[in-house]
Scaffold this motif. Structure first.
Motif, PDB file in Angstrom:
ATOM      1  N   ALA A  66       0.802  -1.220   0.000  1.00 26.57           N
ATOM      2  CA  ALA A  66       0.000   0.000   0.000  1.00 26.57           C
ATOM      3  C   ALA A  66       0.837   1.272   0.000  1.00 26.57           C
ATOM      4  O   ALA A  66       0.459   2.262  -0.631  1.00 26.57           O
ATOM      5  CB  ALA A  66      -0.938  -0.002   1.203  1.00 26.57           C
ATOM      6  N   CYS A  67       1.959   1.264   0.691  1.00 27.10           N
ATOM      7  CA  CYS A  67       2.741   2.499   0.876  1.00 27.10           C
ATOM      8  C   CYS A  67       3.962   2.579  -0.033  1.00 27.10           C
ATOM      9  O   CYS A  67       4.411   3.675  -0.372  1.00 27.10           O
ATOM     10  CB  CYS A  67       3.182   2.629   2.326  1.00 27.10           C
ATOM     11  N   HIS A  68       4.538   1.438  -0.399  1.00 25.47           N
ATOM     12  CA  HIS A  68       5.772   1.430  -1.195  1.00 25.47           C
ATOM     13  C   HIS A  68       5.554   0.686  -2.510  1.00 25.47           C
ATOM     14  O   HIS A  68       6.446  -0.022  -2.985  1.00 25.47           O
ATOM     15  CB  HIS A  68       6.904   0.782  -0.390  1.00 25.47           C
ATOM     16  N   THR A  69       4.381   0.871  -3.097  1.00 26.59           N
ATOM     17  CA  THR A  69       3.972   0.107  -4.275  1.00 26.59           C
ATOM     18  C   THR A  69       4.976   0.183  -5.404  1.00 26.59           C
ATOM     19  O   THR A  69       5.340  -0.841  -6.002  1.00 26.59           O
ATOM     20  CB  THR A  69       2.602   0.611  -4.773  1.00 26.59           C
ATOM     21  N   ASP A  70       5.417   1.376  -5.750  1.00 22.37           N
ATOM     22  CA  ASP A  70       6.302   1.561  -6.893  1.00 22.37           C
ATOM     23  C   ASP A  70       7.772   1.619  -6.498  1.00 22.37           C
ATOM     24  O   ASP A  70       8.618   2.065  -7.279  1.00 22.37           O
ATOM     25  CB  ASP A  70       5.918   2.833  -7.657  1.00 22.37           C
ATOM     26  N   HIS A  71       8.091   1.163  -5.288  1.00 24.75           N
ATOM     27  CA  HIS A  71       9.474   1.162  -4.820  1.00 24.75           C
ATOM     28  C   HIS A  71      10.117  -0.206  -5.049  1.00 24.75           C
ATOM     29  O   HIS A  71       9.437  -1.236  -5.064  1.00 24.75           O
ATOM     30  CB  HIS A  71       9.548   1.498  -3.329  1.00 24.75           C
ATOM     31  N   GLU A  72      11.419  -0.198  -5.205  1.00 22.76           N
ATOM     32  CA  GLU A  72      12.157  -1.453  -5.317  1.00 22.76           C
ATOM     33  C   GLU A  72      12.319  -2.049  -3.922  1.00 22.76           C
ATOM     34  O   GLU A  72      12.735  -1.355  -2.989  1.00 22.76           O
ATOM     35  CB  GLU A  72      13.525  -1.216  -5.947  1.00 22.76           C
ATOM     36  N   GLN A  73      11.982  -3.331  -3.784  1.00 22.12           N
ATOM     37  CA  GLN A  73      12.000  -3.959  -2.470  1.00 22.12           C
ATOM     38  C   GLN A  73      12.682  -5.325  -2.525  1.00 22.12           C
ATOM     39  O   GLN A  73      12.770  -5.955  -3.581  1.00 22.12           O
ATOM     40  CB  GLN A  73      10.571  -4.142  -1.937  1.00 22.12           C
ATOM     41  N   VAL A  74      13.148  -5.756  -1.359  1.00 19.94           N
ATOM     42  CA  VAL A  74      13.686  -7.110  -1.190  1.00 19.94           C
ATOM     43  C   VAL A  74      12.907  -7.774  -0.061  1.00 19.94           C
ATOM     44  O   VAL A  74      12.778  -7.197   1.026  1.00 19.94           O
ATOM     45  CB  VAL A  74      15.188  -7.091  -0.845  1.00 19.94           C
ATOM     46  N   GLU A  75      12.380  -8.953  -0.319  1.00 20.23           N
ATOM     47  CA  GLU A  75      11.661  -9.677   0.729  1.00 20.23           C
ATOM     48  C   GLU A  75      12.676 -10.349   1.647  1.00 20.23           C
ATOM     49  O   GLU A  75      13.540 -11.112   1.194  1.00 20.23           O
ATOM     50  CB  GLU A  75      10.727 -10.720   0.125  1.00 20.23           C
ATOM     51  N   LEU A  76      12.595 -10.047   2.929  1.00 17.14           N
ATOM     52  CA  LEU A  76      13.506 -10.630   3.910  1.00 17.14           C
ATOM     53  C   LEU A  76      12.917 -11.866   4.581  1.00 17.14           C
ATOM     54  O   LEU A  76      13.614 -12.545   5.342  1.00 17.14           O
ATOM     55  CB  LEU A  76      13.865  -9.589   4.983  1.00 17.14           C
ATOM     56  N   PHE A  77      11.625 -12.130   4.326  1.00 15.89           N
ATOM     57  CA  PHE A  77      10.926 -13.273   4.899  1.00 15.89           C
ATOM     58  C   PHE A  77      10.776 -13.119   6.410  1.00 15.89           C
ATOM     59  O   PHE A  77      11.116 -12.082   6.962  1.00 15.89           O
ATOM     60  CB  PHE A  77      11.613 -14.578   4.480  1.00 15.89           C
ATOM     61  N   ASP A  85       8.330  -0.571  10.619  1.00 14.32           N
ATOM     62  CA  ASP A  85       8.958   0.749  10.724  1.00 14.32           C
ATOM     63  C   ASP A  85       8.269   1.805   9.872  1.00 14.32           C
ATOM     64  O   ASP A  85       8.606   2.993   9.984  1.00 14.32           O
ATOM     65  CB  ASP A  85      10.430   0.664  10.289  1.00 14.32           C
ATOM     66  N   CYS A  86       7.340   1.396   9.022  1.00 22.63           N
ATOM     67  CA  CYS A  86       6.772   2.336   8.047  1.00 22.63           C
ATOM     68  C   CYS A  86       6.185   3.599   8.693  1.00 22.63           C
ATOM     69  O   CYS A  86       6.465   4.710   8.230  1.00 22.63           O
ATOM     70  CB  CYS A  86       5.729   1.632   7.186  1.00 22.63           C
ATOM     71  N   PRO A  87       5.374   3.486   9.758  1.00 26.61           N
ATOM     72  CA  PRO A  87       4.789   4.715  10.322  1.00 26.61           C
ATOM     73  C   PRO A  87       5.682   5.438  11.316  1.00 26.61           C
ATOM     74  O   PRO A  87       5.250   6.422  11.924  1.00 26.61           O
ATOM     75  CB  PRO A  87       3.529   4.186  11.017  1.00 26.61           C
ATOM     76  N   THR A  88       6.912   4.981  11.477  1.00 27.64           N
ATOM     77  CA  THR A  88       7.776   5.597  12.480  1.00 27.64           C
ATOM     78  C   THR A  88       8.587   6.744  11.883  1.00 27.64           C
ATOM     79  O   THR A  88       8.697   6.895  10.660  1.00 27.64           O
ATOM     80  CB  THR A  88       8.750   4.568  13.082  1.00 27.64           C
ATOM     81  N   CYS A  95       3.513   6.775   5.818  1.00 29.08           N
ATOM     82  CA  CYS A  95       2.716   5.546   5.846  1.00 29.08           C
ATOM     83  C   CYS A  95       1.269   5.912   5.542  1.00 29.08           C
ATOM     84  O   CYS A  95       0.691   6.793   6.179  1.00 29.08           O
ATOM     85  CB  CYS A  95       2.820   4.872   7.215  1.00 29.08           C
ATOM     86  N   LEU A  96       0.668   5.232   4.578  1.00 29.59           N
ATOM     87  CA  LEU A  96      -0.701   5.526   4.171  1.00 29.59           C
ATOM     88  C   LEU A  96      -1.727   4.753   4.987  1.00 29.59           C
ATOM     89  O   LEU A  96      -2.918   5.079   4.951  1.00 29.59           O
ATOM     90  CB  LEU A  96      -0.874   5.200   2.686  1.00 29.59           C
ATOM     91  N   LEU A  97      -1.282   3.741   5.716  1.00 28.83           N
ATOM     92  CA  LEU A  97      -2.208   2.895   6.471  1.00 28.83           C
ATOM     93  C   LEU A  97      -2.273   3.287   7.946  1.00 28.83           C
ATOM     94  O   LEU A  97      -3.292   3.082   8.595  1.00 28.83           O
ATOM     95  CB  LEU A  97      -1.792   1.426   6.342  1.00 28.83           C
ATOM     96  N   HIS A  98      -1.191   3.812   8.463  1.00 25.07           N
ATOM     97  CA  HIS A  98      -1.123   4.234   9.874  1.00 25.07           C
ATOM     98  C   HIS A  98      -0.564   5.657   9.852  1.00 25.07           C
ATOM     99  O   HIS A  98       0.649   5.870   9.844  1.00 25.07           O
ATOM    100  CB  HIS A  98      -0.215   3.289  10.669  1.00 25.07           C
ATOM    101  N   THR A  99      -1.450   6.626   9.813  1.00 21.79           N
ATOM    102  CA  THR A  99      -1.053   8.012   9.531  1.00 21.79           C
ATOM    103  C   THR A  99      -0.489   8.759  10.735  1.00 21.79           C
ATOM    104  O   THR A  99       0.016   9.864  10.585  1.00 21.79           O
ATOM    105  CB  THR A  99      -2.257   8.790   8.970  1.00 21.79           C
TER     106      THR A  99
END
Length: 428
Positions: A66-77, A85-88, A95-99
């Motif tokens: 939801a928040c990093h849709t178009d960002h490059e990411q690596v799944e750490l599992f 950490d997104c809303p911190t 963060c679009l889910l926890h404002t």
């Protein structure tokens, strides 16, 4: 076969392919991603590293979508005791889910995976090029290449077909798929869990069990000798050997047990909890330490010349290892300091999405029905106008008997976007 028939089949195939993609997406992502896990506190959950954001922090599954849709990411599992950490304040991207801005998560632990580095070789992971099997350590939850655990020889450029001989940042050839290489010294069907040497050296009870029944260690007699297993895997047949989670190059998680429903409707992956006998004062029944293994650990902890030439010190635990521990007063204290050695852990999973099985048409109608009446009417008018434009666009193809392919369809929608962009610029 007539051209019109080919045209009709091509369109039908295109529509069918879209339906297939929707179905595959529903199977791959059957969950809701509408709530950040931050309010749930620290828990074991799938964690993602956003490479686009400059901060080396972890985000939950929902925020990765939801928040990093178009960002490059690596799944750490899965990572245990981790809070999103997104809303911190540690991450600048909102963060679009926890404002509500939250303080930095001081209790999160950030290992080398949060620098996009994995294994003792500290190599970056690239799903597009990394084809060698990797194993997750039960303790630190880092990932290790089979070759770095001495389960097979490191793949060389000669192992690769010419078209796949790409090279990584250090000039190393990208590994050929493990399935195309000779079998590993210890196969995924031969063990349940893996603990890397760095963690084994911090857990004395694992050192004591290493090289004994159900606790394999890979060694060799001389630096030039072939690798072998202690104890011999072919004679250590006290039980049926099964694997719980050894991911292939795509790195996936196994053993998905039925789980109870959480407070927020989410589920937690709950593994089988084993009955733990009461601590015994009758004496320790741990096996007699393997002398070879003990010498290896002594060499690895030597401050003079620690060398992994004869063994890395990793251990491989066979199925049922949690039932075999000695539970005398001394051993149980060591085990309780590392709860994952006693019971499989619960892993948070987002709640299931009731809309995941719906088609695109059904999803569109459901979204339309939730809009205010005036906006819904505007949406219907816009859809009808788009449909009329599409019919007009396709009419010459039908008249000339031409086949409509994917490029033609993309060109139509690209044209609509260009018209919309031009209209906005004209209005401004």
């Amino acid at each position: 076969m007539s051209t019109n028939s080919s045209n009709a089949e091509t369109l039908a195939d295109y529509v069918a392919s879209q339906d297939t993609l929707v179905q595959e997406a529903a199977e791959a992502l059957p969950h809701q991603f509408s709530h950040c896990t931050y309010p749930l506190g620290h828990l074991r959950q799938a964690v993602y590293l956003c490479l686009t954001c400059p901060e080396a922090r972890g985000i939950c599954s929902a925020c990765s979508i939801a928040c990093h849709t178009d960002h490059e990411q690596v799944e750490l599992f899965p990572k245990r005791n981790f809070r999103c950490d997104c809303p911190t304040e540690a991450i600048g991207h909102p963060c679009l889910l926890h404002t509500t801005a939250e303080p930095v998560n001081e209790l999160n632990w950030y290992g080398q995976n949060f620098q996009a580095l994995f294994c003792r070789c500290k190599r970056p992971y690239d799903a597009a090029t990394e084809n060698e099997t990797m194993i997750q350590c039960l303790a630190c939850e880092d990932w290790f290449h089979e070759s770095c655990c001495n389960l097979r020889e490191p793949p060389s450029s000669e192992d690769l077909p010419p078209e796949n001989k790409d090279h990584g940042p250090n000039g190393d050839a990208v590994s050929k798929a493990s399935n195309d290489l000779p079998p590993a010294l210890i196969g995924p069907e031969d063990y349940d869990s893996f603990v890397c040497s760095g963690c084994v050296l911090k857990i004395p009870i694992l050192q004591r069990y290493a090289g004994t029944r159900g606790c394999f260690i890979v060694v060799r007699d001389l630096p030039t000798s072939p690798w072998k297993i202690l104890p011999d895997i072919h004679t250590d047949n006290h039980e049926s050997l099964k694997v719980s989670s050894v991911p292939e190059s795509s790195i996936h998680s196994n053993k998905r047990a039925l789980s109870p429903t959480g407070v927020d409707g989410s589920t937690v992956k709950r593994a089988r909890l084993l009955p733990i006998p009461s601590p015994s004062d009758a004496g320790c029944v741990a096996p007699i330490p393997n002398r070879t293994a003990q010498k290896i650990f002594a060499d690895l902890t030597s401050s003079i010349d620690p060398s992994p030439a004869l063994s890395t010190g990793d251990v491989f635990l066979t199925d049922g290892f949690r039932e075999r521990w000695c539970r005398c007063t001394s051993c149980i204290l060591e085990l309780e300091a590392h709860p994952y050695l006693l019971n499989e852990e619960e892993t948070y999973e987002p709640p299931e999405d009731p809309d995941s099985a719906l088609s695109l048409d059904e999803l569109g109608m459901r979204a339309l029905s939730r809009l205010p009446r005036e906006r819904a009417i505007d949406g219907i008018h816009a859809f009808n106008a788009m449909k009329d434009d599409l019919v007009q666009y396709l009419r010459p193809f039908a008249q000339q008997g031409k086949v409509v392919n994917e490029t033609d369809v993309r060109n139509f929608f690209d044209g609509l976007l260009e018209e919309k962009r031009a209209s906005r610029e004209h209005q401004s």
